[in-house]
Design an enzyme around this catalytic site. Sequence first.
Site, short mmCIF file in Angstrom:
data_model
loop_
_atom_site.label_atom_id
_atom_site.label_comp_id
_atom_site.label_asym_id
_atom_site.label_seq_id
_atom_site.Cartn_x
_atom_site.Cartn_y
_atom_site.Cartn_z
N SER A 147 0.84 -1.20 0.00
CA SER A 147 0.00 0.00 0.00
C SER A 147 0.87 1.25 0.00
CB SER A 147 -0.87 -0.01 1.27
OG SER A 147 -1.39 1.26 1.55
N TYR A 160 -3.55 -0.04 9.94
CA TYR A 160 -3.36 -0.42 8.53
C TYR A 160 -1.94 -0.10 8.07
CZ TYR A 160 -4.54 -0.59 3.51
OH TYR A 160 -4.59 -0.88 2.16
P1 NAP Z 1 -11.82 -5.01 -0.64
O1 NAP Z 1 -12.65 -4.49 -1.75
O2 NAP Z 1 -12.21 -4.69 0.77
O3 NAP Z 1 -11.64 -6.61 -0.79
C1 NAP Z 1 -10.89 -7.28 0.18
C2 NAP Z 1 -11.30 -8.73 0.09
O4 NAP Z 1 -10.64 -9.47 1.12
C3 NAP Z 1 -12.81 -8.88 0.32
O5 NAP Z 1 -13.34 -9.88 -0.52
C4 NAP Z 1 -12.83 -9.30 1.77
O6 NAP Z 1 -13.99 -9.99 2.15
C5 NAP Z 1 -11.63 -10.22 1.83
N1 NAP Z 1 -11.25 -10.51 3.21
C6 NAP Z 1 -11.20 -9.64 4.26
N2 NAP Z 1 -10.83 -10.29 5.37
C7 NAP Z 1 -10.65 -11.60 5.03
C8 NAP Z 1 -10.28 -12.78 5.75
N3 NAP Z 1 -10.02 -12.74 7.07
N4 NAP Z 1 -10.20 -13.95 5.08
C9 NAP Z 1 -10.48 -13.99 3.76
N5 NAP Z 1 -10.85 -12.93 3.01
C10 NAP Z 1 -10.92 -11.75 3.66
O7 NAP Z 1 -10.34 -4.48 -0.81
P2 NAP Z 1 -9.56 -4.04 -2.13
O8 NAP Z 1 -9.68 -2.58 -2.29
O9 NAP Z 1 -9.89 -4.96 -3.27
O10 NAP Z 1 -8.10 -4.35 -1.60
C11 NAP Z 1 -7.50 -5.62 -1.75
C12 NAP Z 1 -6.12 -5.49 -1.15
O11 NAP Z 1 -5.47 -4.36 -1.71
C13 NAP Z 1 -6.14 -5.25 0.35
O12 NAP Z 1 -5.04 -5.92 0.94
C14 NAP Z 1 -5.94 -3.74 0.47
O13 NAP Z 1 -5.35 -3.39 1.70
C15 NAP Z 1 -5.02 -3.48 -0.66
N6 NAP Z 1 -5.00 -2.13 -1.19
C16 NAP Z 1 -6.14 -1.52 -1.60
C17 NAP Z 1 -6.04 -0.23 -2.16
C18 NAP Z 1 -7.24 0.53 -2.66
O14 NAP Z 1 -7.10 1.74 -2.91
N7 NAP Z 1 -8.39 -0.10 -2.83
C19 NAP Z 1 -4.82 0.39 -2.29
C20 NAP Z 1 -3.68 -0.27 -1.81
C21 NAP Z 1 -3.79 -1.54 -1.28
P3 NAP Z 1 -15.15 -9.08 2.81
O15 NAP Z 1 -15.94 -8.56 1.68
O16 NAP Z 1 -15.91 -10.02 3.72
O17 NAP Z 1 -14.47 -7.97 3.62
C1 GCO Z 2 -7.01 5.12 3.06
C2 GCO Z 2 -7.10 4.21 1.88
C3 GCO Z 2 -5.72 3.71 1.53
C4 GCO Z 2 -5.81 2.78 0.36
C5 GCO Z 2 -4.49 2.23 -0.01
C6 GCO Z 2 -3.55 3.29 -0.50
O1 GCO Z 2 -7.93 5.11 3.89
O2 GCO Z 2 -6.02 5.87 3.12
O3 GCO Z 2 -7.97 3.14 2.12
O4 GCO Z 2 -5.16 3.07 2.62
O5 GCO Z 2 -6.65 1.71 0.64
O6 GCO Z 2 -3.94 1.44 0.98
O7 GCO Z 2 -2.41 2.62 -1.04
#
Ligand code: NAP
Ligand code: GCO
Length: 267
Positions: A147, A160
């Site tokens: 992230s 986080y």
């Molecule tokens: P998301 O939409 O919240 O999807 C996360 C997935 O992980 C959901 O299907 C969630 O299920 C599942 N999950 C959560 N806890 C779990 C557990 N204990 N066991 C199995 N599955 C579980 O998140 P996303 O935005 O796609 O992000 C995916 C990854 O990218 C995460 O690690 C997040 O931190 C990272 N990330 C996201 C962003 C962003 O801007 N979106 C940026 C940087 C990094 P539920 O629906 O039940 O929660």
């Molecule tokens: C926040 C956002 C970020 C993104 C991502 C950025 O609340 O700042 O959720 O944390 O999810 O991790 O890289």
Amino acid sequence: MGILNSFSLEGKVAWVTGASYGIGFAIACAYAEAGATIVFNDINQDLVDKGLASYKEKNIEAHGYVCDVTDENAVNELTKKIEKEVGRINILVNNAGIIKRIPMCEMSAEQFRQVIDVDLNAPFIVSKAVIPSMIEMGGGKIINICSMMSELGRETVSAYAAAKGGLKMLTRNIASEYGKYNIQCNGIGPGYIATPQTAPLREKQPDGSRHPFDSFIISKTPAERWGSTDDLMGPAVFLASAASNFVNGHVLYVDGGILAYIGKQPS
Ligand code: NAP
Ligand code: GCO
């Protein structure tokens, strides 16, 4: 091997955790297009069923399983089940993650632990479960979804950021400890991506204007846009393929330039 063939995932089994939708789903779809067999898990059957339907709509015959990635016994049992039903895992993407946006001094220790458990402890648990087979097979790929918060802090995301900072170092340590077995462990650091996880940061205001955080991110991103999950597909295929066999312990930031940019100067 021709250069384009080095990006092929033909014959590989890829397990993407938490991949019913969002970033994990997009990465899994890219892997399928590159030739991999897709395995994913999510936390309940409803999500897994929805995920299977979504993959089917893209003509992907994915293998979906219910598993809480924080449960070591469940992960170890699922790993054996996947190896029996689908095949040994060549590519692991530790994607499952949660966030709790709470000012640190208002956050309970339990809430802090919950985030650390999913975002840091689980990648340790799942990586530990798949590495022995990767060693037996002569190598493998582990990709941890890091992230911006692996590098930067901001208000309300202390747990986080601590987890994602730790995940960067876990990535480097797996690379260090298992590189000799031809296992490459790298991270992808997405910028701000439009998924359900960031939906609260993009909600339109009652007057129809942009959410203040939405405007803030636009001003902090040279690309002047939020990322889409499509932006992550190419980098994810690269890190899962032979094209990156000498890339190890690296976090590839896919952020539109956020980490390089001080922010839009006053006009
Ligand atoms: P998301 O939409 O919240 O999807 C996360 C997935 O992980 C959901 O299907 C969630 O299920 C599942 N999950 C959560 N806890 C779990 C557990 N204990 N066991 C199995 N599955 C579980 O998140 P996303 O935005 O796609 O992000 C995916 C990854 O990218 C995460 O690690 C997040 O931190 C990272 N990330 C996201 C962003 C962003 O801007 N979106 C940026 C940087 C990094 P539920 O629906 O039940 O929660
Ligand atoms: C926040 C956002 C970020 C993104 C991502 C950025 O609340 O700042 O959720 O944390 O999810 O991790 O890289």
